[in-house]
Design a protein around this motif. Structure first.
Motif, PDB file in Angstrom:
ATOM      1  N   GLY A 276       6.077  -4.658  59.046  1.00 35.68           N
ATOM      2  CA  GLY A 276       7.395  -5.135  58.638  1.00 35.68           C
ATOM      3  C   GLY A 276       8.348  -5.345  59.781  1.00 35.68           C
ATOM      4  N   GLY A 277       9.482  -5.951  59.433  1.00 37.54           N
ATOM      5  CA  GLY A 277      10.524  -6.236  60.400  1.00 37.54           C
ATOM      6  C   GLY A 277      11.199  -7.545  60.045  1.00 37.54           C
ATOM      7  N   ALA A 278      11.479  -8.324  61.077  1.00 36.52           N
ATOM      8  CA  ALA A 278      12.131  -9.625  60.946  1.00 36.52           C
ATOM      9  C   ALA A 278      13.536  -9.465  60.354  1.00 36.52           C
ATOM     10  N   VAL A 279      14.320 -10.507  60.472  1.00 35.19           N
ATOM     11  CA  VAL A 279      15.719 -10.486  60.039  1.00 35.19           C
ATOM     12  C   VAL A 279      16.006 -11.760  59.261  1.00 35.19           C
ATOM     13  N   GLU A 280      16.569 -11.582  58.088  1.00 32.79           N
ATOM     14  CA  GLU A 280      17.087 -12.702  57.312  1.00 32.79           C
ATOM     15  C   GLU A 280      18.550 -12.385  57.023  1.00 32.79           C
ATOM     16  N   LEU A 281      19.450 -13.129  57.641  1.00 38.53           N
ATOM     17  CA  LEU A 281      20.879 -12.920  57.429  1.00 38.53           C
ATOM     18  C   LEU A 281      21.285 -13.721  56.203  1.00 38.53           C
ATOM     19  N   GLY A 282      21.265 -13.038  55.050  1.00 38.35           N
ATOM     20  CA  GLY A 282      21.457 -13.771  53.808  1.00 38.35           C
ATOM     21  C   GLY A 282      22.293 -13.060  52.763  1.00 38.35           C
ATOM     22  N   GLY A 283      23.006 -11.987  53.144  1.00 42.05           N
ATOM     23  CA  GLY A 283      23.887 -11.335  52.193  1.00 42.05           C
ATOM     24  C   GLY A 283      23.158 -10.449  51.191  1.00 42.05           C
ATOM     25  N   LEU A 284      23.904 -10.059  50.167  1.00 42.56           N
ATOM     26  CA  LEU A 284      23.419  -9.073  49.208  1.00 42.56           C
ATOM     27  C   LEU A 284      22.952  -9.663  47.885  1.00 42.56           C
ATOM     28  N   LYS A 285      23.185 -10.932  47.651  1.00 42.53           N
ATOM     29  CA  LYS A 285      22.977 -11.468  46.305  1.00 42.53           C
ATOM     30  C   LYS A 285      21.756 -12.369  46.160  1.00 42.53           C
ATOM     31  N   ARG A 286      21.237 -12.899  47.249  1.00 43.54           N
ATOM     32  CA  ARG A 286      20.099 -13.810  47.149  1.00 43.54           C
ATOM     33  C   ARG A 286      18.835 -13.038  46.756  1.00 43.54           C
ATOM     34  N   PRO A 287      17.952 -13.627  45.969  1.00 43.38           N
ATOM     35  CA  PRO A 287      16.703 -12.945  45.618  1.00 43.38           C
ATOM     36  C   PRO A 287      15.797 -12.814  46.838  1.00 43.38           C
ATOM     37  N   PRO A 288      14.892 -11.840  46.848  1.00 43.34           N
ATOM     38  CA  PRO A 288      13.976 -11.675  47.976  1.00 43.34           C
ATOM     39  C   PRO A 288      13.080 -12.898  48.150  1.00 43.34           C
ATOM     40  N   ASN A 289      12.735 -13.151  49.397  1.00 40.56           N
ATOM     41  CA  ASN A 289      11.791 -14.218  49.732  1.00 40.56           C
ATOM     42  C   ASN A 289      10.553 -13.561  50.338  1.00 40.56           C
TER      43      ASN A 289
ATOM     44  N   ASP B 107      12.063 -21.868  62.342  1.00 44.62           N
ATOM     45  CA  ASP B 107      10.952 -21.425  61.504  1.00 44.62           C
ATOM     46  C   ASP B 107      11.521 -20.612  60.348  1.00 44.62           C
ATOM     47  N   PRO B 108      11.531 -21.133  59.124  1.00 47.18           N
ATOM     48  CA  PRO B 108      12.139 -20.407  58.001  1.00 47.18           C
ATOM     49  C   PRO B 108      11.458 -19.095  57.675  1.00 47.18           C
ATOM     50  N   LEU B 109      10.231 -18.889  58.185  1.00 46.21           N
ATOM     51  CA  LEU B 109       9.524 -17.628  57.962  1.00 46.21           C
ATOM     52  C   LEU B 109       9.387 -16.826  59.253  1.00 46.21           C
ATOM     53  N   GLY B 110      10.158 -17.196  60.275  1.00 47.03           N
ATOM     54  CA  GLY B 110      10.059 -16.542  61.565  1.00 47.03           C
ATOM     55  C   GLY B 110      10.878 -15.271  61.666  1.00 47.03           C
ATOM     56  N   PRO B 111      11.031 -14.729  62.891  1.00 45.49           N
ATOM     57  CA  PRO B 111      11.700 -13.443  63.091  1.00 45.49           C
ATOM     58  C   PRO B 111      13.166 -13.423  62.683  1.00 45.49           C
ATOM     59  N   LEU B 112      13.844 -14.579  62.731  1.00 40.57           N
ATOM     60  CA  LEU B 112      15.247 -14.658  62.343  1.00 40.57           C
ATOM     61  C   LEU B 112      15.450 -15.896  61.490  1.00 40.57           C
ATOM     62  N   ALA B 113      16.017 -15.688  60.308  1.00 44.44           N
ATOM     63  CA  ALA B 113      16.253 -16.815  59.410  1.00 44.44           C
ATOM     64  C   ALA B 113      17.640 -16.690  58.793  1.00 44.44           C
ATOM     65  N   VAL B 114      18.249 -17.848  58.552  1.00 44.83           N
ATOM     66  CA  VAL B 114      19.527 -17.921  57.849  1.00 44.83           C
ATOM     67  C   VAL B 114      19.387 -18.984  56.766  1.00 44.83           C
ATOM     68  N   PRO B 115      19.450 -18.617  55.491  1.00 38.80           N
ATOM     69  CA  PRO B 115      19.411 -19.640  54.445  1.00 38.80           C
ATOM     70  C   PRO B 115      20.530 -20.652  54.664  1.00 38.80           C
TER      71      PRO B 115
ATOM     72  N   GLY C  34       9.042 -10.335  66.213  1.00 36.61           N
ATOM     73  CA  GLY C  34      10.055  -9.580  65.500  1.00 36.61           C
ATOM     74  C   GLY C  34       9.548  -8.637  64.426  1.00 36.61           C
ATOM     75  N   PHE C  35       8.344  -8.094  64.582  1.00 36.52           N
ATOM     76  CA  PHE C  35       7.890  -7.121  63.589  1.00 36.52           C
ATOM     77  C   PHE C  35       7.050  -6.031  64.244  1.00 36.52           C
ATOM     78  N   VAL C  36       6.810  -4.960  63.466  1.00 37.70           N
ATOM     79  CA  VAL C  36       6.053  -3.812  63.956  1.00 37.70           C
ATOM     80  C   VAL C  36       4.995  -3.438  62.923  1.00 37.70           C
ATOM     81  N   ILE C  37       4.038  -2.651  63.372  1.00 37.84           N
ATOM     82  CA  ILE C  37       3.032  -2.072  62.477  1.00 37.84           C
ATOM     83  C   ILE C  37       3.066  -0.567  62.697  1.00 37.84           C
ATOM     84  N   THR C  38       3.269   0.179  61.604  1.00 38.66           N
ATOM     85  CA  THR C  38       3.431   1.626  61.704  1.00 38.66           C
ATOM     86  C   THR C  38       2.407   2.351  60.840  1.00 38.66           C
ATOM     87  N   PRO C  39       1.653   3.299  61.413  1.00 44.08           N
ATOM     88  CA  PRO C  39       0.774   4.135  60.583  1.00 44.08           C
ATOM     89  C   PRO C  39       1.592   5.240  59.921  1.00 44.08           C
ATOM     90  N   LEU C  40       1.558   5.298  58.585  1.00 45.46           N
ATOM     91  CA  LEU C  40       2.245   6.326  57.820  1.00 45.46           C
ATOM     92  C   LEU C  40       1.220   7.128  57.025  1.00 45.46           C
TER      93      LEU C  40
END
Length: 422
Positions: A315-328, A78-86, A302-308
């Motif tokens: 927010g949460g989830a993990v995208e292992l994609g380095g430092l240079k790719r634009p946000p998705n 799932d490209p929009l799931g809890p863990l993604a790797v481009p 893979g996400f949480v909801i926090t009252p601030l």
């Protein structure tokens, strides 16, 4: 000391104005050290500004445990799931993934749990002491958290992790379906079980907490310089720091706490650290979006909801994609859509999307220790999604290393060279 020309140097220079760097600055400044923090953006302006705001002292399980490893194939599908790797980034990531898999072996896993538990015990003690010294008790919420399960099978799969926590005397209470509404009214009927963790804490806003830590450090003499560090090296018996502006100055001790950007600085002192970037996403909704009583955790997603105090953060989830790719930011929207299903009536309008770079190591433990080629260079990075949680512990440990004092926990599991020859 406060009037010293920055170009003349500092006793302790810290690269990184995130929560780890400024916690180290606070501890060192309290000890009377001359401290200078360098950061290109400011104090807690990047990753430390947008985290979920949790003091997750009970989160002692490394990511590389079998429950997570068993979910990886589904998540990667799932490209929009809890863990993604481009896909284009996968070849570069393979060595890190191999180490991540090895970290899930039983012997490595058990050692990492014990090390993480010792770090968390220290972190809770140090944070409570630091908050008291800062006079910031009003910024702390002690409402616990609620971990939610959509099936009995999901609940049963989590039991091994809860047994491990019980071994380390972490209190929790499993809830039946009819008890859930007492802890969080208005949840979807889809949740059949839950676990309440009373020792879990959150802060009123992570960026404001970070700014309060910096105010405390500054009160004790710490200084800040907005600057981009381009290189660090040993020169003529000293540690030299080179800036993008062309300036160069020396320091007696250098603390590298630059988060996801720390790897190249460590390499300058002979340490090749397999640091990767967990790109985390969130959306902060306006106040009044939903009356959330405490942090809600959805482990399968893979996400949480926090009252601030500044809004409701999804927010949460993990995208292992380095430092240079634009946000998705489709990832932020996907979590928000799930949150709306889990909290019927959630107002999803007017949210602010955000992405941050979590510095992640394969065994889920940070690097804290002296550099291979120079004991005056000290590392404090790689805390993954636990940077806020472990910041005060890191600050205490950095202070002890600079002052050449015995640390309160065994630092061997966190040593920089632990990945050599693995």
């Amino acid at each position: 000391m406060a009037g010293r020309n920055v170009a003349q140097g500092a006793e302790v220079a810290i690269i990184g104005g995130g929560i780890i760097g400024i916690a180290a600055a606070a501890y060192l400044a309290e000890a009377g050290r001359d401290v200078l923090v360098l950061d290109r953006s400011g104090i807690c302006e990047e990753t430390s500004s947008g985290n979920a705001g949790a003091f997750a002292f009970s989160d002692i399980l490394p990511l590389a445990h079998k429950d997570v490893l068993s979910e990886v194939p589904r998540w990667l599908g799932d490209p929009l799931g809890p863990l993604a790797v481009p896909p284009a980034y996968l070849p570069r990531l393979l060595p890190w993934l191999w180490r991540f898999w090895r970290a899930g072996r039983p012997s490595a896993f058990e050692s990492a749990v014990a090390a993480q538990a010792s770090m968390m015990t220290l972190a809770e003690r140090e944070w409570m002491g630091l908050i008291a010294r800062m006079g910031a008790r009003h910024m702390l919420r002690e409402d616990g958290c609620l971990e939610l399960y959509e099936s009995e099978a999901e609940f049963e799969a989590a039991q091994e992790g809860w047994k491990l926590r019980r071994r380390f005397h972490i209190p929790f209470r499993h809830l039946e379906k009819h008890e859930i509404a007492e802890y969080q009214p208005g949840l979807s009927d889809r949740f059949v079980r839950a676990t309440f963790v009373p020792v879990w804490k959150t802060v009123s806003d992570p960026q404001r907490m970070g700014q309060a830590v910096w105010t405390h450090a500054e009160t004790h003499g710490a200084r800040f310089m907005p600057a981009e560090v381009t290189a660090v090296r040993r020169e003529a018996g000293e540690i030299a720091i080179h800036l993008a502006s062309g300036e160069r100055f020396a320091c007696t001790f250098l603390v590298i706490a630059a988060g996801a950007w720390s790897r190249r600085f460590a390499a300058a002192f002979g340490d090749r650290v397999p640091l990767e970037t967990e790109r985390g996403y969130n959306t902060t909704l306006p106040l009044g979006a939903f009356d959330v009583k405490r942090q809600l955790i959805f482990p399968r997603h893979g996400f949480v909801i926090t009252p601030l105090e500044t809004g409701l953060r999804v927010g949460g989830a993990v995208e292992l994609g380095g430092l240079k790719r634009p946000p998705n930011y489709a990832r932020s929207r996907a979590m928000l859509e799930k949150a709306a299903r889990f909290l019927p009536g959630l107002k999803t309008e007017g949210g602010r999307h955000w992405m941050g770079y979590r510095p992640s190591l394969p065994d889920s433990l940070p690097v804290i220790g002296r550099a291979r080629n120079d004991p005056r260079a000290i590392y404090a990075f790689g805390h993954g999604h636990l940077g806020l949680t472990q910041a005060a512990a890191a600050g205490r440990l950095v202070r002890d290393l600079v002052q050449d004092r015995a640390p309160p926990i065994d630092l061997k599991p966190f040593r920089p060279g632990r990945f050599r020859g693995d």
